[in-house]
Design a protein around this motif. Structure first.
Motif, PDB file in Angstrom:
ATOM      1  N   ARG A 523     -47.835 -22.299 -29.040  1.00  0.00           N
ATOM      2  CA  ARG A 523     -46.419 -23.442 -28.291  1.00  0.00           C
ATOM      3  C   ARG A 523     -46.953 -23.177 -26.911  1.00  0.00           C
ATOM      4  NH1 ARG A 523     -43.235 -26.148 -31.149  1.00  0.00           N
ATOM      5  NH2 ARG A 523     -41.504 -26.204 -29.897  1.00  0.00           N
ATOM      6  N   VAL A 535     -40.726 -11.876 -21.568  1.00  0.00           N
ATOM      7  CA  VAL A 535     -40.085 -13.040 -22.663  1.00  0.00           C
ATOM      8  C   VAL A 535     -40.204 -12.382 -24.091  1.00  0.00           C
ATOM      9  CG1 VAL A 535     -40.673 -15.096 -24.287  1.00  0.00           C
ATOM     10  CG2 VAL A 535     -40.841 -15.387 -22.169  1.00  0.00           C
ATOM     11  N   THR A 539     -35.809 -11.097 -25.222  1.00  0.00           N
ATOM     12  CA  THR A 539     -35.357 -11.572 -26.221  1.00  0.00           C
ATOM     13  C   THR A 539     -35.380 -10.108 -27.204  1.00  0.00           C
ATOM     14  OG1 THR A 539     -37.571 -12.254 -26.657  1.00  0.00           O
ATOM     15  CG2 THR A 539     -36.742 -14.107 -25.966  1.00  0.00           C
ATOM     16  N   ASP A 564     -37.702 -19.850 -29.355  1.00  0.00           N
ATOM     17  CA  ASP A 564     -36.776 -20.104 -28.330  1.00  0.00           C
ATOM     18  C   ASP A 564     -37.249 -20.365 -26.761  1.00  0.00           C
ATOM     19  OD1 ASP A 564     -36.441 -20.985 -30.830  1.00  0.00           O
ATOM     20  OD2 ASP A 564     -34.443 -19.832 -31.350  1.00  0.00           O
ATOM     21  N   ALA A 565     -36.849 -18.905 -26.078  1.00  0.00           N
ATOM     22  CA  ALA A 565     -37.039 -18.552 -24.752  1.00  0.00           C
ATOM     23  C   ALA A 565     -38.488 -19.045 -23.959  1.00  0.00           C
ATOM     24  CB  ALA A 565     -36.944 -17.185 -24.887  1.00  0.00           C
ATOM     25  N   HIS A 567     -39.264 -22.562 -25.797  1.00  0.00           N
ATOM     26  CA  HIS A 567     -38.719 -24.031 -25.287  1.00  0.00           C
ATOM     27  C   HIS A 567     -37.765 -24.006 -24.263  1.00  0.00           C
ATOM     28  CE1 HIS A 567     -36.405 -27.287 -26.486  1.00  0.00           C
ATOM     29  NE2 HIS A 567     -37.559 -28.083 -27.146  1.00  0.00           N
ATOM     30  N   ASP A 568     -36.919 -22.466 -23.607  1.00  0.00           N
ATOM     31  CA  ASP A 568     -35.733 -22.991 -23.120  1.00  0.00           C
ATOM     32  C   ASP A 568     -36.722 -22.865 -21.090  1.00  0.00           C
ATOM     33  OD1 ASP A 568     -34.327 -23.153 -25.078  1.00  0.00           O
ATOM     34  OD2 ASP A 568     -33.822 -20.872 -24.745  1.00  0.00           O
ATOM     35  N   SER A 569     -38.545 -22.080 -21.150  1.00  0.00           N
ATOM     36  CA  SER A 569     -38.707 -22.306 -19.963  1.00  0.00           C
ATOM     37  C   SER A 569     -39.598 -22.714 -20.024  1.00  0.00           C
ATOM     38  CB  SER A 569     -38.815 -20.647 -19.163  1.00  0.00           C
ATOM     39  OG  SER A 569     -39.296 -19.793 -20.584  1.00  0.00           O
ATOM     40  N   ALA A 570     -40.235 -24.343 -21.018  1.00  0.00           N
ATOM     41  CA  ALA A 570     -41.302 -25.334 -20.724  1.00  0.00           C
ATOM     42  C   ALA A 570     -42.315 -25.163 -19.764  1.00  0.00           C
ATOM     43  CB  ALA A 570     -40.976 -26.205 -21.452  1.00  0.00           C
ATOM     44  N   LYS A 571     -41.493 -25.072 -18.801  1.00  0.00           N
ATOM     45  CA  LYS A 571     -42.373 -26.409 -17.564  1.00  0.00           C
ATOM     46  C   LYS A 571     -42.927 -24.757 -16.812  1.00  0.00           C
ATOM     47  CE  LYS A 571     -39.888 -29.884 -16.279  1.00  0.00           C
ATOM     48  NZ  LYS A 571     -38.905 -30.468 -14.742  1.00  0.00           N
ATOM     49  N   GLN A 577     -44.905 -29.109 -25.716  1.00  0.00           N
ATOM     50  CA  GLN A 577     -43.324 -30.157 -26.182  1.00  0.00           C
ATOM     51  C   GLN A 577     -43.912 -30.720 -27.991  1.00  0.00           C
ATOM     52  OE1 GLN A 577     -40.962 -30.260 -24.624  1.00  0.00           O
ATOM     53  NE2 GLN A 577     -42.447 -28.161 -23.512  1.00  0.00           N
TER      54      GLN A 577
END
Length: 577
Positions: A523, A535, A539, A564-565, A567-571, A577
């Protein structure tokens, strides 16, 4: 008169014979002992018994009932068959009265608080000792420790120690792919990882009379020979280490000079970048449907839901361990490249390396955490005569680490332990600077053991183990360096020759986390080691004492929550994506 006497005697004898015949016909019928058949094996009478060395399993088609921690348990006749014509005494299998003692004599059960025969007609049926009842003693059906299988056989395991090392449950394992093709499965052995007694707190030994020397890569090619001549040493082996921009050599001290004197002399030589003893490492020693139930760790760390987002595709995981059995059905196509850093002629695969590979990448009876990842198998441990566990050295591990990084490993699994080693610490730090995530077993020395390396190096994810109830593995190390916890007790793993077994130890837990790292890297391909550690810790599910502690670290890892974490802090971490 004489005739009357003989007639009377004959009548008496005849009457006695008739009485004996009448008595014989009124005896109770002999109890029937029905042999319990195992699949394809010999008859088994009664429940098996055993101890820490293993409880004898009962094997039927696709059914395995296994026992304690120890060597492979083999099916054998542990019960005794009754000889034909032998009749039990009254009161043992019937309610007939008898003047014989109710226990403690031939044909009677042993005397105890709960005996089968110590009752009167009309009493409540005993709870132990008779056919269809569990054995008498401390372990009865009512206390929850004995189990009865479908054939009516009772199985009473030994008492389990707290935490790890419990007696695993009855497990029914179907043949992979369904159907009844092939022979029935064998009994699965169990193995615990534990540091050998007296070794937990002691520093790792070094190879006798050997020193490991690093020189800068830009030094002239003749430097190695010049060092040997200057310091009266014998060159044993040499290798390039691009990871450290250096060349490494192992020298043997041929005379009686103290090791420390030689190390001091070499460290003062300006041509030498680094010098130390050639340390010795030990590999951590030390299993859909019912098969899925045996892999309890999958659900505990959220792997099934994590697979909806990632399966480790395109991620390379290096396993620095003993040899991996690439011919195992569960590992078909799993190993992309392999390297033998030992230089040993005996390149046979080993169960430990095979087990670690299976937890990470298996596809078969065992399901891996990252089933689409690619493994890089670096063999760095070899068997040593009269030694309990396979061993490695600083020089061999340095070669394995350098090869792994050079061949594109994004995660390196380190399921071994030793003392602090400056050269390996430097190599680990160099790998981390290249964005390689390093995962290591926290150690199996017990609560009072010294920190285990490489797990205790900065930047390494140190993983401890727990069982299916969330209890810490009995022999796991404790310490502030523990990062997270993962399943590691009674883990179903592939073994040699297409077999399977159950293994316990922090090595198994580390493999779980290495697999989760592969899911995260699919990911977020540019995930940095420090971000991965953050991360994973944020989590994790808090277990044990509230907050971070020296037993479980941040807690039990959660694969889906970690994805999921991301994805929340993708940048911040560069999620795809």
């Amino acid at each position: 008169m004489t005739l009357n006497f003989f007639s009377s005697a004959r009548a008496t004898v005849l009457g006695a014979l008739l009485a004996l015949l009448a008595f014989a016909f009124h005896l109770p019928a002999e109890a029937q002992f029905s042999p319990q058949r195992g699949g394809g094996g010999g008859d088994r009478i009664g429940p098996s018994s055993g101890g820490r060395g293993g409880i004898g399993p009962i094997i039927g088609p696709n059914v395995i009932i296994r026992g304690g921690i120890g060597p492979m348990a083999r099916p054998d006749d542990e019960g005794r068959r009754r000889r034909p014509g032998r009749r039990p005494g009254a009161g043992k299998y019937s309610d007939e009265k008898s003047n014989k003692p109710r226990c403690g004599v031939r044909g009677r059960p042993p005397c105890s608080d709960k005996t089968a025969g110590d009752r009167k007609p009309g009493d409540r049926k005993p709870t132990c000792g008779l056919r269809g009842r569990p054995p008498c003693g401390d372990k009865t059906a009512g206390d929850g420790k004995c189990r009865q299988d479908r054939a009516g056989r009772w199985h009473c395991p030994d008492r389990s120690p707290p935490g790890g090392g419990r007696i695993p449950p009855i497990i029914v394992l179907p043949n992979p792919g369904g159907g009844d093709s092939g022979p029935p499965p064998r009994a699965y052995a169990t193995r615990q990882e534990r540091m050998p007694q007296g070794r937990a707190a002691a520093p790792s030994p070094s190879v006798a009379r050997q020193v490991l020397v690093l020189v800068a890569a830009n030094q002239p090619g003749a430097t190695e020979a010049q060092l040997a001549q200057t310091h009266r040493l014998q060159l044993v082996s040499s290798t390039n280490v691009p990871l450290l921009e250096a060349r490494a050599q192992v020298y043997r001290i041929g005379d009686q000079r103290p090791m420390q004197a030689v190390v001091s002399a070499l460290s003062s030589d300006p041509r030498v970048m680094m010098v130390q003893q050639n340390m010795v490492y030990q590999r951590q020693s030390g299993a859909g449907g019912a098969a899925r139930a045996a892999q309890y760790g999958f659900d505990m760390v959220g792997v099934p839901s994590a697979h909806e987002l990632a399966t480790g595709r395109g991620v390379k995981i290096a396993i620095i361990d003993s040899g991996v059995d690439q011919e195992h059905r569960d590992l078909a196509g799993a190993v992309g490249e392999a390297f033998d850093a030992t230089g040993n002629k005996d390149s046979k695969p080993d169960v430990h390396g095979t087990a670690i590979a299976g937890i990470i990448r298996a596809r078969g009876l065992v399901s891996g955490v990252a089933p689409d990842a690619t493994l890089l198998a670096a063999r760095a441990f070899f068997a040593v005569p009269r030694r309990e566990l396979p061993e490695s050295t600083s020089f061999i591990l340095l070669r394995a680490l350098d090869w792994s990084v050079h061949h594109g490993a994004q995660v390196i699994n380190l399921s071994f332990s030793g003392a602090r080693d400056p050269v390996i610490e430097r190599a680990v730090a160099a790998a981390a600077r290249r964005n390689v995530i390093l995962v290591a077993a926290a150690g199996n020395g017990g609560p009072k053991a010294a920190p285990a390396y490489p797990a205790a190096y900065p930047g390494v994810i140190a993983v401890t183990a727990h069982d299916s109830a969330g209890r810490l593995y009995t022999y796991a190390n404790h310490g502030t360096y523990i990062s997270v916890a993962a399943p590691g007790v009674d883990i179903l793993v592939p073994a040699l020759r297409n077999g399977h077994m159950f293994m316990s130890g922090t090595s198994m837990a580390a493999a779980y986390v290495s697999g989760i790292m592969a899911l995260m890297l699919e990911r977020a391909p540019h995930l940095r080691p420090e971000d991965a550690m953050r991360v994973l810790s944020e989590t994790a599910q808090d277990v044990g004492e509230s907050g971070r502690d020296e037993s479980f670290g941040a807690g039990r890892v959660q694969a889906r929550a970690a994805l999921d974490a991301l994805h929340d802090s993708a940048k911040a971490v560069g999620v795809r994506q």
